[in-house]
Design a protein around this motif. Structure first.
Motif, PDB file in Angstrom:
ATOM      1  N   ASN A 143      76.326  19.691  44.251  1.00  0.00           N
ATOM      2  CA  ASN A 143      75.295  18.709  43.920  1.00  0.00           C
ATOM      3  C   ASN A 143      74.142  18.780  44.910  1.00  0.00           C
ATOM      4  O   ASN A 143      72.976  18.694  44.525  1.00  0.00           O
ATOM      5  CB  ASN A 143      75.873  17.296  43.875  1.00  0.00           C
ATOM      6  N   THR A 144      74.462  18.943  46.190  1.00  0.00           N
ATOM      7  CA  THR A 144      73.423  19.067  47.209  1.00  0.00           C
ATOM      8  C   THR A 144      72.588  20.309  46.967  1.00  0.00           C
ATOM      9  O   THR A 144      71.347  20.274  47.056  1.00  0.00           O
ATOM     10  CB  THR A 144      74.055  19.122  48.623  1.00  0.00           C
ATOM     11  N   GLU A 190      92.292  14.222  47.160  1.00  0.00           N
ATOM     12  CA  GLU A 190      92.594  14.667  48.520  1.00  0.00           C
ATOM     13  C   GLU A 190      94.094  14.926  48.711  1.00  0.00           C
ATOM     14  O   GLU A 190      94.513  15.579  49.670  1.00  0.00           O
ATOM     15  CB  GLU A 190      92.094  13.640  49.552  1.00  0.00           C
ATOM     16  N   ASN A 230      87.601  19.280  49.173  1.00  0.00           N
ATOM     17  CA  ASN A 230      87.196  18.043  48.517  1.00  0.00           C
ATOM     18  C   ASN A 230      85.682  17.946  48.371  1.00  0.00           C
ATOM     19  O   ASN A 230      85.181  17.242  47.512  1.00  0.00           O
ATOM     20  CB  ASN A 230      87.707  16.835  49.302  1.00  0.00           C
ATOM     21  N   ASN A 231      84.954  18.632  49.231  1.00  0.00           N
ATOM     22  CA  ASN A 231      83.505  18.504  49.237  1.00  0.00           C
ATOM     23  C   ASN A 231      82.798  19.562  48.396  1.00  0.00           C
ATOM     24  O   ASN A 231      81.583  19.616  48.390  1.00  0.00           O
ATOM     25  CB  ASN A 231      82.972  18.558  50.673  1.00  0.00           C
ATOM     26  N   GLU A 236      82.331  19.886  45.161  1.00  0.00           N
ATOM     27  CA  GLU A 236      81.426  19.298  44.165  1.00  0.00           C
ATOM     28  C   GLU A 236      80.215  18.671  44.840  1.00  0.00           C
ATOM     29  O   GLU A 236      79.087  18.799  44.364  1.00  0.00           O
ATOM     30  CB  GLU A 236      82.161  18.260  43.322  1.00  0.00           C
ATOM     31  N   GLU A 237      80.446  18.011  45.973  1.00  0.00           N
ATOM     32  CA  GLU A 237      79.334  17.413  46.715  1.00  0.00           C
ATOM     33  C   GLU A 237      78.363  18.493  47.198  1.00  0.00           C
ATOM     34  O   GLU A 237      77.144  18.322  47.110  1.00  0.00           O
ATOM     35  CB  GLU A 237      79.884  16.636  47.912  1.00  0.00           C
ATOM     36  N   LEU A 238      78.905  19.621  47.664  1.00  0.00           N
ATOM     37  CA  LEU A 238      78.052  20.724  48.102  1.00  0.00           C
ATOM     38  C   LEU A 238      77.254  21.307  46.940  1.00  0.00           C
ATOM     39  O   LEU A 238      76.072  21.623  47.081  1.00  0.00           O
ATOM     40  CB  LEU A 238      78.893  21.812  48.769  1.00  0.00           C
ATOM     41  N   GLU A 273      88.956  18.900  53.994  1.00  0.00           N
ATOM     42  CA  GLU A 273      87.748  18.290  53.447  1.00  0.00           C
ATOM     43  C   GLU A 273      86.865  19.304  52.739  1.00  0.00           C
ATOM     44  O   GLU A 273      86.185  18.972  51.795  1.00  0.00           O
ATOM     45  CB  GLU A 273      86.960  17.576  54.544  1.00  0.00           C
ATOM     46  N   LYS A 274      86.878  20.567  53.182  1.00  0.00           N
ATOM     47  CA  LYS A 274      86.045  21.584  52.549  1.00  0.00           C
ATOM     48  C   LYS A 274      86.343  21.660  51.057  1.00  0.00           C
ATOM     49  O   LYS A 274      85.441  21.757  50.251  1.00  0.00           O
ATOM     50  CB  LYS A 274      86.263  22.957  53.191  1.00  0.00           C
ATOM     51  N   ASP A 298      70.277  19.666  44.102  1.00  0.00           N
ATOM     52  CA  ASP A 298      69.172  18.810  44.547  1.00  0.00           C
ATOM     53  C   ASP A 298      68.145  19.619  45.327  1.00  0.00           C
ATOM     54  O   ASP A 298      66.932  19.450  45.153  1.00  0.00           O
ATOM     55  CB  ASP A 298      69.685  17.659  45.411  1.00  0.00           C
TER      56      ASP A 298
END
Length: 130
Positions: A85-86, A58, A78-79, A81-83, A75-76, A89
């Motif tokens: 992964n989502t 961050e 940083n997220n 990788e999370e997006l 945050e966009k 899924d």
């Protein structure tokens, strides 16, 4: 007051509730290295900078190194990788649902065939009874 890597590191540490020891442990920097680099007046080593930036994604590298921009990245960024992964899924869920739908369609076709056979059998029995 001139902004240095250490003044920016101190500002980040204050923002995140960190201290030299915690950064040393989390970033896997040799014990005492930050203190030695701080006392030398030469600034942070390249290796220390890289380890800190990898440990705290961050932390805006441009701000940390050049003093330009915002301290914390949006945050966009940083997220991402999370997006991803989502999304992966959700793709897996859709694939499983498609497989289930295909199985249900096969079962429905089988049941229709069985019903048709049963109807033909019943028709033949009724014809014999007449």
């Amino acid at each position: 007051m001139e902004s240095t890597l250490f003044t920016r590191l101190d500002a980040f540490m204050q923002c995140k509730g960190l201290n030299d020891n915690r950064i040393t442990v989390q970033a896997k920097i040799a014990v005492g290295t930050l203190g030695k680099q701080r006392r030398s007046g030469k600034g942070l080593s390249y290796d220390s900078i890289v380890k800190i930036l990898r440990t705290y994604p961050e932390l805006n590298p441009t701000w940390f190194i050049l003093g330009e921009g915002e301290m914390i990245l949006e945050e966009k960024s940083n997220n991402l990788e999370e997006l991803l992964n989502t999304l992966k899924d959700q793709e897996n869920t859709i694939k499983k649902q498609e497989e289930k739908i295909n199985l249900l369609i096969s079962q429905l076709d089988y049941m229709r065939t069985q019903l048709s056979i049963g109807q033909d059998y019943l028709r033949k029995i009724l014809e014999k009874m007449r």
